[in-house]
Scaffold this motif. Structure first.
Motif, PDB file in Angstrom:
ATOM      1  N   ASN A   1       0.667  -1.213   0.007  1.00 44.28           N
ATOM      2  CA  ASN A   1      -0.134   0.010  -0.113  1.00 44.28           C
ATOM      3  C   ASN A   1       0.785   1.226  -0.046  1.00 44.28           C
ATOM      4  O   ASN A   1       0.346   2.391  -0.431  1.00 44.28           O
ATOM      5  N   ALA A   2       1.899   1.159   0.489  1.00 41.71           N
ATOM      6  CA  ALA A   2       2.880   2.291   0.584  1.00 41.71           C
ATOM      7  C   ALA A   2       3.582   2.529  -0.978  1.00 41.71           C
ATOM      8  O   ALA A   2       4.092   3.380  -1.076  1.00 41.71           O
ATOM      9  N   ALA A   3       3.642   1.561  -1.764  1.00 40.51           N
ATOM     10  CA  ALA A   3       4.270   1.681  -2.940  1.00 40.51           C
ATOM     11  C   ALA A   3       3.864   2.926  -4.008  1.00 40.51           C
ATOM     12  O   ALA A   3       5.021   3.387  -4.583  1.00 40.51           O
ATOM     13  N   PRO A   4       2.885   3.164  -4.130  1.00 45.20           N
ATOM     14  CA  PRO A   4       2.624   4.618  -4.899  1.00 45.20           C
ATOM     15  C   PRO A   4       3.039   5.733  -4.471  1.00 45.20           C
ATOM     16  O   PRO A   4       3.389   6.652  -4.936  1.00 45.20           O
ATOM     17  N   TYR A   5       3.545   5.807  -3.069  1.00 46.05           N
ATOM     18  CA  TYR A   5       4.203   6.970  -2.454  1.00 46.05           C
ATOM     19  C   TYR A   5       5.800   7.122  -2.715  1.00 46.05           C
ATOM     20  O   TYR A   5       6.386   7.886  -2.145  1.00 46.05           O
ATOM     21  N   LEU A   6       6.370   6.204  -3.155  1.00 43.05           N
ATOM     22  CA  LEU A   6       7.689   5.911  -3.502  1.00 43.05           C
ATOM     23  C   LEU A   6       8.231   6.710  -4.689  1.00 43.05           C
ATOM     24  O   LEU A   6       7.551   6.848  -5.564  1.00 43.05           O
ATOM     25  N   ARG A   7       9.410   7.291  -4.583  1.00 45.56           N
ATOM     26  CA  ARG A   7      10.190   7.597  -5.684  1.00 45.56           C
ATOM     27  C   ARG A   7      10.619   6.629  -6.520  1.00 45.56           C
ATOM     28  O   ARG A   7      10.626   5.510  -6.282  1.00 45.56           O
ATOM     29  N   PRO A   8      10.937   6.925  -8.058  1.00 40.83           N
ATOM     30  CA  PRO A   8      11.392   5.964  -8.936  1.00 40.83           C
ATOM     31  C   PRO A   8      12.567   5.343  -8.237  1.00 40.83           C
ATOM     32  O   PRO A   8      13.582   6.289  -7.960  1.00 40.83           O
ATOM     33  N   GLY A   9      12.718   4.148  -8.234  1.00 40.51           N
ATOM     34  CA  GLY A   9      13.811   3.425  -7.965  1.00 40.51           C
ATOM     35  C   GLY A   9      14.017   3.438  -6.340  1.00 40.51           C
ATOM     36  O   GLY A   9      15.094   2.852  -5.926  1.00 40.51           O
ATOM     37  N   GLU A  10      12.925   3.749  -5.666  1.00 40.97           N
ATOM     38  CA  GLU A  10      13.243   3.767  -4.222  1.00 40.97           C
ATOM     39  C   GLU A  10      12.702   2.447  -3.486  1.00 40.97           C
ATOM     40  O   GLU A  10      11.880   1.822  -4.291  1.00 40.97           O
ATOM     41  N   GLU A  11      13.510   2.089  -3.030  1.00 42.01           N
ATOM     42  CA  GLU A  11      13.172   0.617  -2.051  1.00 42.01           C
ATOM     43  C   GLU A  11      12.725   0.567  -0.746  1.00 42.01           C
ATOM     44  O   GLU A  11      13.559   1.378   0.135  1.00 42.01           O
ATOM     45  N   ILE A  12      11.881   0.031  -0.157  1.00 42.31           N
ATOM     46  CA  ILE A  12      11.483   0.165   1.409  1.00 42.31           C
ATOM     47  C   ILE A  12      12.403  -1.029   1.841  1.00 42.31           C
ATOM     48  O   ILE A  12      12.569  -1.914   1.421  1.00 42.31           O
ATOM     49  N   GLN A  13      12.915  -0.424   3.214  1.00 43.88           N
ATOM     50  CA  GLN A  13      13.771  -1.088   3.997  1.00 43.88           C
ATOM     51  C   GLN A  13      12.914  -1.671   5.184  1.00 43.88           C
ATOM     52  O   GLN A  13      13.425  -2.832   5.504  1.00 43.88           O
ATOM     53  N   ALA A  14      12.095  -1.038   5.607  1.00 42.84           N
ATOM     54  CA  ALA A  14      11.362  -1.402   6.857  1.00 42.84           C
ATOM     55  C   ALA A  14      10.322  -0.671   6.820  1.00 42.84           C
ATOM     56  O   ALA A  14       9.961   0.679   6.326  1.00 42.84           O
ATOM     57  N   VAL A  15       9.043  -1.146   7.484  1.00 44.41           N
ATOM     58  CA  VAL A  15       7.856  -0.354   7.955  1.00 44.41           C
ATOM     59  C   VAL A  15       7.420  -0.799   9.122  1.00 44.41           C
ATOM     60  O   VAL A  15       7.640  -1.597   9.888  1.00 44.41           O
ATOM     61  N   ILE A  16       6.952   0.396   9.970  1.00 47.25           N
ATOM     62  CA  ILE A  16       6.876   0.368  11.522  1.00 47.25           C
ATOM     63  C   ILE A  16       5.404   0.843  11.682  1.00 47.25           C
ATOM     64  O   ILE A  16       5.156   2.042  11.395  1.00 47.25           O
ATOM     65  N   PRO A  17       4.353  -0.024  12.120  1.00 48.20           N
ATOM     66  CA  PRO A  17       3.143   0.327  12.601  1.00 48.20           C
ATOM     67  C   PRO A  17       3.246   1.104  13.583  1.00 48.20           C
ATOM     68  O   PRO A  17       3.979   0.965  14.487  1.00 48.20           O
ATOM     69  N   ALA A  18       2.249   2.345  13.871  1.00 46.64           N
ATOM     70  CA  ALA A  18       2.322   3.090  15.069  1.00 46.64           C
ATOM     71  C   ALA A  18       0.781   3.422  15.190  1.00 46.64           C
ATOM     72  O   ALA A  18      -0.051   3.585  14.352  1.00 46.64           O
ATOM     73  N   GLN A  19       0.434   4.235  16.276  1.00 42.07           N
ATOM     74  CA  GLN A  19      -0.791   4.881  16.547  1.00 42.07           C
ATOM     75  C   GLN A  19      -0.393   6.254  17.247  1.00 42.07           C
ATOM     76  O   GLN A  19       0.656   6.530  17.839  1.00 42.07           O
ATOM     77  N   THR A  20      -1.582   7.129  17.257  1.00 42.73           N
ATOM     78  CA  THR A  20      -1.232   8.355  17.504  1.00 42.73           C
ATOM     79  C   THR A  20      -1.694   8.408  19.200  1.00 42.73           C
ATOM     80  O   THR A  20      -1.235   9.576  19.637  1.00 42.73           O
ATOM     81  N   LEU A  21      -2.388   8.026  19.649  1.00 40.19           N
ATOM     82  CA  LEU A  21      -2.633   7.891  21.101  1.00 40.19           C
ATOM     83  C   LEU A  21      -2.211   6.696  21.688  1.00 40.19           C
ATOM     84  O   LEU A  21      -1.630   5.696  21.142  1.00 40.19           O
ATOM     85  N   SER A  22      -1.805   6.915  23.134  1.00 39.72           N
ATOM     86  CA  SER A  22      -1.168   5.934  24.026  1.00 39.72           C
ATOM     87  C   SER A  22      -1.986   4.765  24.174  1.00 39.72           C
ATOM     88  O   SER A  22      -3.332   5.007  24.262  1.00 39.72           O
ATOM     89  N   GLY A  23      -1.559   3.601  24.061  1.00 37.33           N
ATOM     90  CA  GLY A  23      -2.557   2.393  24.361  1.00 37.33           C
ATOM     91  C   GLY A  23      -3.285   2.427  25.678  1.00 37.33           C
ATOM     92  O   GLY A  23      -4.226   1.761  26.096  1.00 37.33           O
ATOM     93  N   TYR A  24      -2.334   3.008  26.664  1.00 34.90           N
ATOM     94  CA  TYR A  24      -3.342   3.098  27.917  1.00 34.90           C
ATOM     95  C   TYR A  24      -4.539   3.787  27.891  1.00 34.90           C
ATOM     96  O   TYR A  24      -5.398   3.623  28.981  1.00 34.90           O
ATOM     97  N   LEU A  25      -4.895   4.708  27.105  1.00 35.41           N
ATOM     98  CA  LEU A  25      -6.325   5.301  26.848  1.00 35.41           C
ATOM     99  C   LEU A  25      -7.378   4.229  26.314  1.00 35.41           C
ATOM    100  O   LEU A  25      -8.567   4.530  26.577  1.00 35.41           O
ATOM    101  N   MET A  26      -6.956   2.919  26.119  1.00 29.48           N
ATOM    102  CA  MET A  26      -8.102   1.961  25.836  1.00 29.48           C
ATOM    103  C   MET A  26      -8.918   1.603  27.076  1.00 29.48           C
ATOM    104  O   MET A  26      -9.954   1.029  27.020  1.00 29.48           O
ATOM    105  N   PHE A  27      -8.352   2.062  28.075  1.00 29.53           N
ATOM    106  CA  PHE A  27      -9.208   2.025  29.386  1.00 29.53           C
ATOM    107  C   PHE A  27     -10.403   2.737  29.181  1.00 29.53           C
ATOM    108  O   PHE A  27     -11.362   2.401  29.937  1.00 29.53           O
TER     109      PHE A  27
END
Length: 84
Positions: A11-37
């Motif tokens: 899904n990130a491929a369309p945002y890459l520059r020509p010849g650019e290669e993905i080395q890693a993807v890191i999922p994250a969230q905007t709020l702390s998991g503690y707010l799940m309470f």
């Protein structure tokens, strides 16, 4: 079945520059998991981000509100030397 990281890469491929290669993807969230309470409030306020490290840069991308797999927009480009 494709893993979450493989889906994010695809899904990130369309945002890459020509010849650019993905080395890693890191999922994250905007709020702390503690707010799940707080339950329902968390589900409305939380958003997901994906950090995509390529051979040229580090991209911060907006993802979905409920899932991490979609990459909807590149929010910011950072130098490759950025420490996370």
């Amino acid at each position: 079945m494709a893993s979450l990281r493989e889906k994010i890469r695809t899904n990130a491929a369309p945002y890459l520059r020509p010849g650019e290669e993905i080395q890693a993807v890191i999922p994250a969230q905007t709020l702390s998991g503690y707010l799940m309470f707080f339950g329902l409030i968390f589900s409305f306020l939380n958003g997901y981000r994906v950090i995509v490290a390529t051979d040229q840069r580090v991209m911060l991308c907006r993802s979905g509100r409920k899932t991490l797999a979609p990459v909807r927009e590149a929010l910011r480009d950072l130098p490759r030397q950025t420490v996370i």
